[in-house]
Design a protein around this motif. Sequence first.
Motif, short mmCIF file in Angstrom:
data_model
loop_
_atom_site.label_atom_id
_atom_site.label_comp_id
_atom_site.label_asym_id
_atom_site.label_seq_id
_atom_site.Cartn_x
_atom_site.Cartn_y
_atom_site.Cartn_z
N ASP A 210 -34.01 27.95 19.57
CA ASP A 210 -33.59 27.63 18.20
C ASP A 210 -33.11 28.87 17.44
N VAL A 211 -33.10 30.03 18.09
CA VAL A 211 -32.73 31.27 17.42
C VAL A 211 -31.35 31.20 16.75
N PRO A 212 -30.29 30.66 17.41
CA PRO A 212 -28.99 30.63 16.74
C PRO A 212 -28.98 29.86 15.42
N PHE A 213 -29.92 28.93 15.27
CA PHE A 213 -29.99 28.11 14.05
C PHE A 213 -30.91 28.73 13.00
N ARG A 214 -31.58 29.83 13.37
CA ARG A 214 -32.57 30.41 12.47
C ARG A 214 -32.34 31.91 12.23
N LEU A 215 -31.13 32.38 12.52
CA LEU A 215 -30.86 33.81 12.36
C LEU A 215 -31.06 34.29 10.92
N SER A 216 -30.87 33.40 9.97
CA SER A 216 -31.06 33.80 8.57
C SER A 216 -32.52 34.12 8.28
N GLY A 217 -33.41 33.74 9.20
CA GLY A 217 -34.82 34.07 9.05
C GLY A 217 -35.17 35.46 9.52
N VAL A 218 -34.20 36.19 10.06
CA VAL A 218 -34.43 37.58 10.50
C VAL A 218 -34.34 38.49 9.28
N LYS A 219 -35.48 39.00 8.84
CA LYS A 219 -35.52 39.88 7.66
C LYS A 219 -35.61 41.35 8.04
N SER A 220 -35.88 41.64 9.31
CA SER A 220 -35.98 43.03 9.76
C SER A 220 -34.61 43.70 9.70
N LYS A 221 -34.61 44.99 9.35
CA LYS A 221 -33.37 45.75 9.44
C LYS A 221 -32.94 45.77 10.90
N THR A 222 -31.66 45.48 11.14
CA THR A 222 -31.18 45.26 12.50
C THR A 222 -29.93 46.07 12.79
N MET A 223 -29.90 46.68 13.98
CA MET A 223 -28.67 47.30 14.47
C MET A 223 -28.36 46.71 15.83
N ILE A 224 -27.10 46.32 16.01
CA ILE A 224 -26.67 45.67 17.24
C ILE A 224 -25.56 46.49 17.89
N ILE A 225 -25.72 46.74 19.19
CA ILE A 225 -24.73 47.48 19.97
C ILE A 225 -24.05 46.51 20.94
N PHE A 226 -22.72 46.52 20.93
CA PHE A 226 -21.96 45.76 21.93
C PHE A 226 -20.98 46.69 22.65
N GLY A 227 -20.72 46.39 23.91
CA GLY A 227 -19.65 47.06 24.63
C GLY A 227 -18.35 46.31 24.39
N ASP A 228 -17.25 47.05 24.33
CA ASP A 228 -15.97 46.39 24.05
C ASP A 228 -15.45 45.58 25.24
N ASN A 229 -16.11 45.71 26.40
CA ASN A 229 -15.69 44.96 27.58
C ASN A 229 -16.87 44.18 28.17
N ASP A 230 -17.67 43.60 27.29
CA ASP A 230 -18.82 42.80 27.72
C ASP A 230 -18.32 41.48 28.29
N LYS A 231 -18.61 41.23 29.57
CA LYS A 231 -18.16 40.00 30.22
C LYS A 231 -19.23 38.92 30.24
N MET A 232 -20.40 39.23 29.69
CA MET A 232 -21.52 38.29 29.74
C MET A 232 -21.73 37.53 28.42
N ILE A 233 -21.49 38.20 27.31
CA ILE A 233 -21.66 37.58 26.00
C ILE A 233 -20.38 37.77 25.21
N PRO A 234 -19.76 36.67 24.73
CA PRO A 234 -20.22 35.30 24.89
C PRO A 234 -20.09 34.80 26.33
N ASN A 235 -20.72 33.66 26.61
CA ASN A 235 -20.73 33.08 27.95
C ASN A 235 -19.35 32.53 28.30
N ARG A 236 -18.60 33.29 29.12
CA ARG A 236 -17.22 32.88 29.44
C ARG A 236 -17.19 31.61 30.29
N PHE A 237 -18.30 31.31 30.97
CA PHE A 237 -18.36 30.17 31.87
C PHE A 237 -18.22 28.86 31.11
N VAL A 238 -18.90 28.76 29.97
CA VAL A 238 -18.85 27.51 29.20
C VAL A 238 -18.16 27.67 27.85
#
Length: 287
Positions: A210-238
Amino acid sequence: MEFESLTYQFPVVKTQIEPGLTIVHTAMGDGSPVVFIHGLGSYIPAWNKNLLPLSKHFRCIAIDLPGYGKSSKSLHPGTMDYYAEVVIKLMDKLGINKFNICGHSMGGVIAFKLAIEFPERVDKLFLSAPGGAETYSEDEKLLVENFISTERMINNDDKQIRNNVMVNFHHFPLDAQFMISDRIAIRKAGEFPLHAEIIARSASGVINSDVPFRLSGVKSKTMIIFGDNDKMIPNRFVHPELTPQKMIDTFKQNIQSVNIKIYPECGHFPQFEHPEIFNRDLIEFIL
């Protein structure tokens, strides 16, 4: 090779958090605690390039989730709720009340779950290529569950295992070869069928979270790192229509305090492909 024979770069500690469930983890350094949570099919050595330098600044606790690495292989639900409760029980055993989290991929989803369900326990989130922004229809869930099935895991040959690891990287580092070798070797382990079943359940746990529906409940300070050539996220299969930018937009729109950084020439493993900048960013963010 049995799981217990896997080579780990750092000493580990075994902690029984409940009868029949032992969690293997590192215990390195002093200072503010940072809990490192690996991704699907991974283990503590995924942080080989991070733990030692970061332990000069923090108390680094990298864990093998139940069913992974050297931790217990008893069957469990594989849900994000289950993993979050395991982390809390381990922290209770270690006497740690509040902690930061560094989560990778599925470990990022678990980190979000912890921040939502246990906000009083979680300080900051530093997440590497996290899941948690995608939603799945029932048909899409079936596709993923059929693709990451226990039977498929057991029957993967050496070539498929190699491909499954290498797709995580933009430029595959030679010192990541152990990830392939270990996965090939543990197929002969007596507990491998249990491990394969737990990976399948974990994949189901991610897409049913249920995390995608509850992200607004994340109150912690957050830093997110992505690679510019990430082949896994998002899920290219579906989700071939989704882009990494759409994932980033979802995080930005829902999480109160979030900073997102893109690493160039990088795949799904920023902490391993660009460890120096990753470690520096984590230190600056947590401190």
